[in-house]
Structure formats: structure tokens, C-alpha cells
Motif scaffolding. Structure first.
Motif, PDB file in Angstrom:
ATOM      1  N   LYS A 135       0.836  -1.193   0.000  1.00  0.00           N
ATOM      2  CA  LYS A 135       0.000   0.000   0.000  1.00  0.00           C
ATOM      3  C   LYS A 135       0.877   1.252   0.000  1.00  0.00           C
ATOM      4  O   LYS A 135       1.730   1.420   0.864  1.00  0.00           O
ATOM      5  CB  LYS A 135      -0.916  -0.005   1.222  1.00  0.00           C
ATOM      6  N   PHE A 136       0.619   2.125  -0.991  1.00  0.00           N
ATOM      7  CA  PHE A 136       1.398   3.345  -1.149  1.00  0.00           C
ATOM      8  C   PHE A 136       0.597   4.575  -0.763  1.00  0.00           C
ATOM      9  O   PHE A 136      -0.597   4.677  -1.060  1.00  0.00           O
ATOM     10  CB  PHE A 136       1.850   3.516  -2.606  1.00  0.00           C
ATOM     11  N   GLY A 137       1.286   5.512  -0.116  1.00  0.00           N
ATOM     12  CA  GLY A 137       0.780   6.857   0.054  1.00  0.00           C
ATOM     13  C   GLY A 137       1.497   7.747  -0.940  1.00  0.00           C
ATOM     14  O   GLY A 137       2.649   7.488  -1.302  1.00  0.00           O
TER      15      GLY A 137
ATOM     16  N   VAL B  13      -2.468   2.009  -4.367  1.00  0.00           N
ATOM     17  CA  VAL B  13      -2.405   3.354  -3.801  1.00  0.00           C
ATOM     18  C   VAL B  13      -3.624   3.553  -2.908  1.00  0.00           C
ATOM     19  O   VAL B  13      -4.761   3.426  -3.362  1.00  0.00           O
ATOM     20  CB  VAL B  13      -2.376   4.441  -4.889  1.00  0.00           C
ATOM     21  N   THR B  14      -3.375   3.851  -1.638  1.00  0.00           N
ATOM     22  CA  THR B  14      -4.471   3.945  -0.679  1.00  0.00           C
ATOM     23  C   THR B  14      -4.626   5.320  -0.041  1.00  0.00           C
ATOM     24  O   THR B  14      -5.655   5.601   0.567  1.00  0.00           O
ATOM     25  CB  THR B  14      -4.282   2.912   0.445  1.00  0.00           C
TER      26      THR B  14
ATOM     27  N   THR C 118      -2.795   3.627   6.934  1.00  0.00           N
ATOM     28  CA  THR C 118      -3.473   3.313   5.673  1.00  0.00           C
ATOM     29  C   THR C 118      -2.499   2.991   4.550  1.00  0.00           C
ATOM     30  O   THR C 118      -2.916   2.611   3.451  1.00  0.00           O
ATOM     31  CB  THR C 118      -4.366   4.493   5.230  1.00  0.00           C
ATOM     32  N   PHE C 119      -1.204   3.162   4.783  1.00  0.00           N
ATOM     33  CA  PHE C 119      -0.210   2.833   3.763  1.00  0.00           C
ATOM     34  C   PHE C 119       1.094   2.406   4.443  1.00  0.00           C
ATOM     35  O   PHE C 119       1.341   2.718   5.602  1.00  0.00           O
ATOM     36  CB  PHE C 119       0.042   4.011   2.824  1.00  0.00           C
TER      37      PHE C 119
ATOM     38  N   LYS D 193       8.084   4.681   7.730  1.00  0.00           N
ATOM     39  CA  LYS D 193       7.569   4.383   6.398  1.00  0.00           C
ATOM     40  C   LYS D 193       8.720   4.125   5.419  1.00  0.00           C
ATOM     41  O   LYS D 193       9.740   4.803   5.460  1.00  0.00           O
ATOM     42  CB  LYS D 193       6.737   5.550   5.867  1.00  0.00           C
TER      43      LYS D 193
END
Length: 322
Positions: free
Chosen positions: A2-4, A27-28, A62-63, A87
Motif C-alpha cells: 500500500k502506497f501513500g 495506492v491507498t 493506511t499505507f 515508512k
């Protein structure tokens, strides 16, 4: 994974399009300074979570990894913040504006047990990997010609008196950092740092470099790098050995590479059709899954930053002012 996303521009659009060719890519979340921009970009790419508070964004679960595509001047701080927050980070080139900043970022990534990688799409491309296999087939290498010259539409606006970010040196922009870096990274990836570097350039009215030329001296070999945002060029780049030549269609995003004999006959040809950024995304995800960054990529980034600093200093000392 999951990417920000940080940076809601055309390069991010391409990043997401390339990522969609990879099964593990998702992508989230997106961050922007304004809700309007965050929502517009989120709606465009069907991104569930939108943030306008930087700290809340970094604290979000979320990412897992962050893709940073903001102005060059912001890369160092945003990357440091994200690494400190635990991250993984894939940051657009140039990673930073100084080698000292780059070293601090890689040290921070190790300390926090996360992966940091510069998004240098060219050296992860399948065509470049094939080129690396051919290097020993062309005899002693005597000359390298890498160039990336691409006329910027923003240059037309500059000539009309409108100064956009692309030609604002206070944001870390200019032909060297924006596109010249694409000639430096593959050079140091293949051959390491040169023994000596000579550079000159052409400075625009804003103080940004519009173009530059670099001669890098190695033992028995010379590399000539050229880059410009005020002219175009469509010739391939070359690696020239005593027994043959390797050509690359576009050094910033290799898709076709050829091995020729001295007479110019094509001996081997390799071509790929995947989006250029898909290869760097795959490499980054693999590193994150292993929990360790690529030592080879880190060395390339650090060598590139050291050359960037030296070239920039020479251009601004010796460059012709408009």
C-alpha cells in the motif's frame, strides 16, 4: 504493498499507471496541502484516504510506503519525516540536493529499519539490465556519450517573462537536477566516480542552468554528458569500446538497446514495452519485502549526489550568464 502519495502532478499520474501493471501495487492514501487538490487527485485515481495534515498523514496506518514527487527542495525533509515515522520511501530524483543530506537519509532508513530508494527509473529498466550484460563484449571502453536534451514548454513562458517552478533555482530546479541527473546516474552505476570532472553551462536570467556539458575522466576512458531544457536532441546515447558499440535509445528511460560491431552492424538488440517506472516499483517492493535496501542503488545515489554537487559548483562558477 500500500502506497501513500505526496505530489499530485503528471509524474505521479505516470507512477500510478506504471504501478497498476504490478499485482502487489496499491495506492491507498494521498497528501496535499489543500483539501480541494487532495480530493481532485483522490477522485481521479480512486484513492480512499485523503490528508491535508502532514503529521496525521505520516501517522496513518493506511499505507506502508511513501512515493514522494514534490519539488526538489522538499525531498530531504519530507523523506526524513517519513523514514522517522517508520515508512518505506521511494523518492523522485534527485533524492536530495547535497551528498550530506543523502547520507543522513540512508543512515536514518537503516536506524528505523525501513527502505529508502531513489526513483531512478532508467537504471532499473530491463533494457539497461541487458546493457550491463553486454559491457564486457565490446572490448576496452574508451568513450561514453550520454545525453538528454529536451526543450521545455516552460522555457517559452520564461522568454515571455513568466517564471515557472522549472526555472527557479531556489526550488532546486534547473537542467542539471531535473534532467542532467539522468546522464550521471547510469554513468556512475556502470563505471563509478570519475577521476576528474569538468563542467560548464549556460545560466538563464533566473540563475537556473538552462543546459550543461560535462567531461568525466576515467583511466583510459572519457565520458561526455550533455543535458538541456532549452534545445531538443534525438540521437541515441553510446558506450564505445575497441571491439564494438552499445547504443541506448533514451538514457532517461531506456527501452531499446543495441550491440553493434565496429562496422556498425547490429549484433544483438533488446526491446521492452513495459512502462519505464514499473521496473523501479518492482525493485522497490522486492526490497521492502526483504526488509533491506539495495546497497548498489544506495551507492549509485550517493555517487550521483557527489557529482551533482561538483558539477553545479563548476557551472555556476564558469557558466555563461544570459
Amino acid at each position: 504493498m500500500k502506497f501513500g502519495i505526496v505530489g499530485t502532478n503528471w509524474i505521479t499520474d505516470r507512477f500510478i499507471a506504471a504501478g497498476q501493471t504490478i499485482e502487489e501495487f496499491e495506492v491507498t492514501a494521498v497528501y496535499s496541502r489543500t483539501q480541494e487538490r487532495a480530493d481532485a487527485f483522490g477522485d481521479k485515481h480512486d484513492i480512499a484516504y485523503r490528508f491535508t495534515d502532514w503529521q496525521n498523514f505520516l501517522a496513518s496506518d493506511t499505507f506502508d510506503a511513501l512515493y514522494i514527487a514534490t519539488p526538489n527542495l522538499l525531498h530531504a525533509k519530507q523523506t526524513m519525516d517519513a523514514l522517522t515515522a517508520g515508512k518505506h520511501v521511494l523518492c523522485e530524483k534527485p533524492l536530495t540536493l547535497t551528498a550530506e543530506e543523502g547520507r543522513k537519509l540512508f543512515d536514518c532508513a537503516r536506524h528505523n529499519e525501513v527502505v529508502l530508494m531513489e526513483a531512478m527509473k532508467s537504471t532499473e529498466a530491463a533494457a539497461f539490465k541487458e546493457l550491463e550484460k553486454w559491457i564486457h563484449d565490446i572490448g576496452t571502453i574508451r568513450r561514453v556519450n550520454f545525453h538528454y536534451n529536451q526543450y521545455s514548454s516552460r522555457y517559452d513562458k520564461l522568454k515571455d517573462g513568466i517564471v515557472e517552478n522549472a526555472f527557479k533555482p531556489e526550488l532546486g530546479n534547473g537542467s542539471l537536477t531535473d534532467i542532467g541527473v539522468y546522464t550521471i546516474a547510469p554513468l556512475v552505476r556502470l563505471f563509478g566516480l570519475p577521476e576528474r570532472t569538468y563542467a560548464e553551462g549556460y545560466l538563464l536570467s533566473t540563475g537556473a542552468d538552462g543546459q550543461g556539458t560535462v567531461m568525466a575522466r576515467y583511466k583510459g576512458m572519457t565520458a561526455v554528458l550533455s543535458f538541456s531544457k532549452i534545445i531538443d536532441s534525438h540521437l541515441p546515447s553510446e558506450i564505445i569500446g575497441e571491439e564494438g558499440i552499445i547504443t541506448v535509445d533514451k538514457i532517461s528511460a531506456p527501452a531499446v538497446t543495441q550491440k553493434l560491431n565496429r562496422q556498425g552492424d547490429v549484433i544483438e538488440r533488446f526491446e521492452h514495452h513495459e512502462p519505464p517506472m514499473s521496473y523501479e516499483i518492482s525493485t522497490f517492493i522486492d526490497c521492502c519485502k526483504k526488509g533491506i535496501g539495495s546497497a548498489e542503488n544506495e551507492q549509485m545515489s550517493m555517487d550521483t549526489l557527489m557529482m551533482l554537487e561538483e558539477i553545479k559548483q563548476q557551472i555556476h562558477q564558469e557558466g555563461y550568464l544570459e
